[in-house]
Write a protein that holds these residues in place. Sequence first.
Motif: not given
Length: 462
Positions: A310-318, A208-215
């Motif tokens: 998010g994709g990187r975390q999904a690949i890592n299973g987190t 969420a914090l990463i996503t909101l950096t464009v605000i």
Amino acid sequence: MMHGGGFGGGMGGGSMGGGGMGRMGRRLGMDDEGELGSVYNHRVVTRLLSYVLPHKGLAIMSLLTMLVTTFTIVAQPWIIKLAIDELVDTGEQVNAGEQATVGALAFVMVLFAVNMGVRFVSNYMYQVSLARVSQGVLYSLRTRIFGHLQRLSPSFYDRNEVGRIMSRGQNDVNQLQEFLNLVVSSLADVLSLGGIVIALFLLDVQLALITLTVIPVLIGIMLIWQKIAWGTFMRVRQAISVVNANLQENISGIRVVQSLNREETNMERFDEVNNGHLEANLHASRLSAALMPTVEILTAIAIGLVVIFGGRQAINGTMEVSVIVAFVLYVQRFFDPIRNLTMQYTQFQRAMTSGVRIFGLLDTPVEVKDKEDAVDLPPVKGAITLEGIRFHYVPEIEVVKGIDLTIQPGETVAFVGQTGAGKTTLVALLNRFYDVTEGRITIDGYDIRDVTQDSLARQTAM
């Protein structure tokens, strides 16, 4: 100029000049189309609420259904996440050779359908109830303005162009009516933003914090855009006011225009102001068109951040895939309320300015009105006396200068003089369209300021 002497009953000293009724004082009228007020004006909001109160039931319904609609919008991505989770669980059960259970998935699908149904019904009720409140307020305002304009003295119309008065009754009323829609829609946008931010942090704080950096980037762009757009939208407002005034003057004065063979000249002038309106609108359209791609680009960047991190975390299973999908859906919904609120800021300012002008018009005092102890004028015999009357449309430019005149019952008197000498002004004073600034006018010994206007009008004719 007409000087004293011999109109049937002996016009005494004094003179009339400077002219035709209403040709003085145009520059004192309403000329504030370019003004922009504050976002909130307590006096305007308080008075506007008095027009909303008769529709308070519908207003409350509109607010409640708006809350329900906003909740269903925020809930939809979360329901989709639940459905994906159930699909993933079902797939894992099948891969493990277990008996797949679809009961939970069926429940989620029913929940999704119910959410969509509730959203449809609540949004319909919200739109209909808000429209009925807005139209009711618009109806009441226009009726009140029309009634007040009927009572205002002719001096008000001398100072103000009809086109600008029409702008108050049409453009400003519409703008103020939209204020109600803006309040509710802005509240919905704020609640939607709050709900989306809460949902994002509940799903994953780091993402969420990463996503909101464009605000901050979006807010900066919006502030710059608003500063540029303000002047453009004000030019549009000024241009339509000028077009309306020019159109009204040409239509109301069409006999003079045609008698002086000014059609070509007036067409050239109208083309000039109309072209100014066209250019202002095109420039405003270009600015509005530039905003949407900017928001879309920032939305794409935010979605890209979700996919990458998010994709990187999904690949890592987190992180679950359903969380990424929910993030993408929420990000798509996140930027529209911000864009709407930015554009609505200027609309709020315009609405407050329109409110100031409308209620300023409604507060315009009636200059010629009955005294509290005014009496009805008895049936007249026709004795008219003007005793040292003076009058001006504009201070320091006197039109009638110390006229004394006595007209006996049954006498016929003609006022003759050059154009602008004050003949129409004198008749207007006799009918009490204006009050004299000095002296007095009596009919059968009654000062016309001491009798009711209704009883005077019933016994005079023009």
